[in-house]
Design a protein around this motif. Structure first.
Motif, short mmCIF file in Angstrom:
data_model
loop_
_atom_site.label_atom_id
_atom_site.label_comp_id
_atom_site.label_asym_id
_atom_site.label_seq_id
_atom_site.Cartn_x
_atom_site.Cartn_y
_atom_site.Cartn_z
N GLU A 92 0.82 -1.21 0.00
CA GLU A 92 0.00 0.00 0.00
C GLU A 92 0.85 1.26 0.00
OE1 GLU A 92 -3.47 2.25 2.41
OE2 GLU A 92 -2.42 0.61 3.39
N THR A 95 1.64 2.21 -3.33
CA THR A 95 0.59 2.47 -4.30
C THR A 95 0.04 3.87 -4.20
OG1 THR A 95 -0.86 1.48 -2.70
CG2 THR A 95 -0.19 0.11 -4.55
N GLY A 97 0.68 7.88 -6.15
CA GLY A 97 1.22 8.43 -7.38
C GLY A 97 0.86 7.55 -8.55
N TYR A 101 -1.50 -1.98 -7.82
CA TYR A 101 -1.03 -3.34 -7.65
C TYR A 101 -2.14 -4.33 -7.90
CZ TYR A 101 -3.41 -3.92 -3.18
OH TYR A 101 -4.36 -4.06 -2.21
N VAL A 113 -7.43 -3.46 -17.25
CA VAL A 113 -8.13 -2.31 -16.70
C VAL A 113 -7.16 -1.39 -15.97
CG1 VAL A 113 -9.73 -1.60 -14.88
CG2 VAL A 113 -10.42 -3.33 -16.54
N ARG A 114 -6.31 -2.00 -15.15
CA ARG A 114 -5.34 -1.19 -14.39
C ARG A 114 -4.39 -0.45 -15.34
NH1 ARG A 114 -8.68 -2.09 -11.18
NH2 ARG A 114 -8.80 -3.99 -9.97
N ASN A 117 -6.21 2.38 -16.99
CA ASN A 117 -6.45 3.46 -16.05
C ASN A 117 -5.22 4.32 -15.82
OD1 ASN A 117 -9.11 3.58 -15.30
ND2 ASN A 117 -8.92 2.02 -13.70
N ARG A 121 -4.34 8.35 -17.21
CA ARG A 121 -3.95 9.47 -16.37
C ARG A 121 -2.84 10.31 -16.99
NH1 ARG A 121 -3.21 7.61 -10.68
NH2 ARG A 121 -1.00 7.73 -10.40
N ARG B 26 -10.24 7.42 6.95
CA ARG B 26 -9.21 7.96 6.04
C ARG B 26 -9.50 9.40 5.67
NH1 ARG B 26 -5.73 3.63 4.67
NH2 ARG B 26 -6.65 1.85 5.74
N ASN B 99 -13.19 5.20 -14.98
CA ASN B 99 -13.78 4.07 -14.27
C ASN B 99 -12.77 3.01 -13.85
OD1 ASN B 99 -16.13 5.33 -14.78
ND2 ASN B 99 -16.86 3.87 -16.31
N ASP B 100 -13.14 2.31 -12.78
CA ASP B 100 -12.38 1.16 -12.32
C ASP B 100 -13.38 0.21 -11.68
OD1 ASP B 100 -10.37 -0.56 -11.64
OD2 ASP B 100 -9.14 0.94 -10.64
N TYR B 101 -12.94 -0.96 -11.27
CA TYR B 101 -13.87 -1.84 -10.58
C TYR B 101 -13.11 -2.72 -9.60
CZ TYR B 101 -12.35 -5.99 -13.11
OH TYR B 101 -11.61 -7.02 -13.60
N LEU B 102 -13.85 -3.25 -8.64
CA LEU B 102 -13.29 -4.13 -7.62
C LEU B 102 -14.19 -5.33 -7.49
CD1 LEU B 102 -12.13 -2.07 -4.52
CD2 LEU B 102 -10.79 -3.64 -5.89
N LYS B 103 -13.57 -6.48 -7.41
CA LYS B 103 -14.37 -7.69 -7.22
C LYS B 103 -14.57 -7.94 -5.74
CE LYS B 103 -11.89 -10.57 -9.46
NZ LYS B 103 -11.27 -11.66 -10.25
N SER B 107 -10.41 -5.94 -0.03
CA SER B 107 -9.95 -5.35 1.23
C SER B 107 -10.10 -3.83 1.14
CB SER B 107 -8.49 -5.71 1.46
OG SER B 107 -7.66 -4.96 0.61
N GLU B 109 -7.94 -1.66 1.86
CA GLU B 109 -6.74 -1.10 1.24
C GLU B 109 -6.89 -1.02 -0.27
OE1 GLU B 109 -6.50 -2.99 3.94
OE2 GLU B 109 -5.73 -1.31 5.11
N GLU B 110 -7.45 -2.10 -0.83
CA GLU B 110 -7.61 -2.10 -2.27
C GLU B 110 -8.51 -0.97 -2.73
OE1 GLU B 110 -7.63 -6.35 -4.18
OE2 GLU B 110 -8.59 -6.48 -2.21
N VAL B 113 -6.78 2.40 -2.43
CA VAL B 113 -5.79 2.59 -3.50
C VAL B 113 -6.47 3.04 -4.78
CG1 VAL B 113 -4.26 1.35 -5.07
CG2 VAL B 113 -4.00 1.07 -2.61
N ARG B 114 -7.56 2.36 -5.14
CA ARG B 114 -8.28 2.73 -6.37
C ARG B 114 -8.81 4.15 -6.28
NH1 ARG B 114 -5.89 -1.11 -7.67
NH2 ARG B 114 -6.56 -3.23 -7.27
N ASN B 117 -6.01 6.61 -6.61
CA ASN B 117 -5.52 6.64 -7.98
C ASN B 117 -6.41 7.48 -8.87
OD1 ASN B 117 -3.08 5.35 -8.20
ND2 ASN B 117 -3.96 3.31 -8.42
N LEU B 118 -7.69 7.24 -8.78
CA LEU B 118 -8.61 7.97 -9.66
C LEU B 118 -8.72 9.43 -9.26
CD1 LEU B 118 -11.45 5.36 -10.24
CD2 LEU B 118 -9.66 6.09 -11.81
#
Lengths: 225, 225
Positions: A92, A95, A97, A101, A113-114, A117, A121, B26, B99-103, B107, B109-110, B113-114, B117-118
């Motif tokens: 973390e 992750t 900037g 991951y 996708v990552r 994305n 940017r 956060r 856009n992004d997605y999470l399954k 967690s 943290e995941e 992070v997304r 990032n966005l």
DNA sequence: AACCAGTGTTAACGTGTGTTAACCGATTAG
DNA sequence: CTAATCGGTTAACACACGTTAACACTGGTT
């Protein structure tokens, strides 16, 4: 437009090959490296646009590699591939900037996708060569600066200089860097010449008073809006 | 700086609450909506900066909601939360642009992070460094000091020095610290130079008598108001 | 070949910025 | 009380940068 180059560092040959091929079907150019040291060399010689690094690798692990590369380029996007065991807080920490991951195992869709994305940017402004600054629209390929319904033609030098100023909007753009990039050297005369172009650009940009080219004595210029 | 507002649409109350609380620790401001319709209303009234949408929701599913919102704002970042069963190609089709997605399960943290990032993508330039001190407004990037309807341009050094003074308003700003930061050293000459700039700033700030730069002999300066 | 328009470079002169110096008052240690 | 030190202010200075115009080069036109 040429393909986007991805540097993929993965020590497990079978997995590496699968990822490489999958990405190639998506029209990426993939450089596969079996370890961290090779990856660093490849990075330096090929200058890829994005890095996908396995964390656990022989010779130089993904984090160390990332640190080394970040010292050279602090904006290039990096995606780490982590095994489940990797401590999440370390990951973390990395992750932020241009980093992201993925936990193994992952699907190709997830990786793509990552990648898109992170590329988006940095690229969103990069690929679309029509930039906007304040009330202006700048068509870089056509070297035209539009304001409301007027439009003025820029010269080649003016356009390139403006391009870099906009790219580094609100940050100081280093004098010698831009001199080397556009003039090929940073001697006295080129510097004088650049001053003239800055002056010309200021005049052409003065229709929108909210934007300015500010000089930072001894360092360079800053385009603010 | 005010908190970043996240619109979270999740129909499962327990999960929604957990995510909301985690994000709040956060330092995000979270608007939790139990279904797609409520989410659309909340979006329109609160204009959040990023959306986290469960795909499977009553009344209006995440994709439809996203489409509706995209018609209004085509840049706002959206993260989808998908169950394992969701067909991956549909999800992938949506994961372009912001856009992004999470399954699920994922967690915290995941998710964070997304989100970062966005957000980074849109926010990096957005956080404006416009400070205020007494009756003045100080636009740091533009190096301008506004007072009522007048405005004076500061030099680079003046601006940086003032910036640090304002950041440490009502506290003593250490001499050698600021010398090292702006001049790169804290020798005799730099110190003298700094004195000159303090003097200049005092002059430029004297329109508002309630604010002063006070010297703390042997330690540094304190900007009070 | 002579001309021209457009572009970028060089020159000349002017302005702005940051550093150094000089001189001063205020504060504090001895 | 006196000397040493620190900081305040102003001005002199060197040099980075701004602006305008003259100049040189290029490629195209007649």
């Amino acid at each position: 437009m040429s393909k986007t180059t991805i540097l993929l560092a993965e020590d497990e040959p079978a997995l590496g090959q699968i990822i490489k091929e999958s990405l190639e079907t998506r029209d990426f150019h993939v450089l596969l490296c079996p370890d961290g040291e090779k990856a660093l060399e490849t990075y330096q010689s090929q200058s890829p646009e994005i890095l996908v690094l396995d964390v656990m690798m022989p010779k130089k692990d993904g984090f160390t590699l990332a640190k080394d590369i970040r010292a050279i380029d602090d904006t290039i996007p990096i995606i780490f591939l982590t095994a489940k065991s990797q401590t999440q807080d370390v990951v973390e920490g990395f992750t932020i900037g241009g980093n992201d991951y993925l936990k193994k195992p992952f699907s190709m869709e997830e990786l793509i996708v990552r990648i898109n994305n992170l590329l988006h940017r940095t690229k969103v402004q990069k690929t679309s060569d029509i930039l906007s600054i304040g009330a202006f629209t700048f068509d870089f390929p056509k070297q035209q600066l539009h304001f409301e319904n007027e439009s003025q033609q820029l010269t080649h030098r003016e356009a390139h200089l403006l391009f870099h100023l906009i790219k580094n909007k609100n940050q100081v753009l280093d004098r010698s860097l831009i001199l080397n990039k556009l003039w090929g050297n940073d001697d006295f005369f080129s510097a004088r010449s650049m001053d003239v172009f800055i002056s010309k650009l200021r005049k052409k940009l003065q229709k929108d008073e909210t934007i300015q080219i500010i000089n930072v004595r001894g360092y360079g210029y800053k385009l603010v809006n």
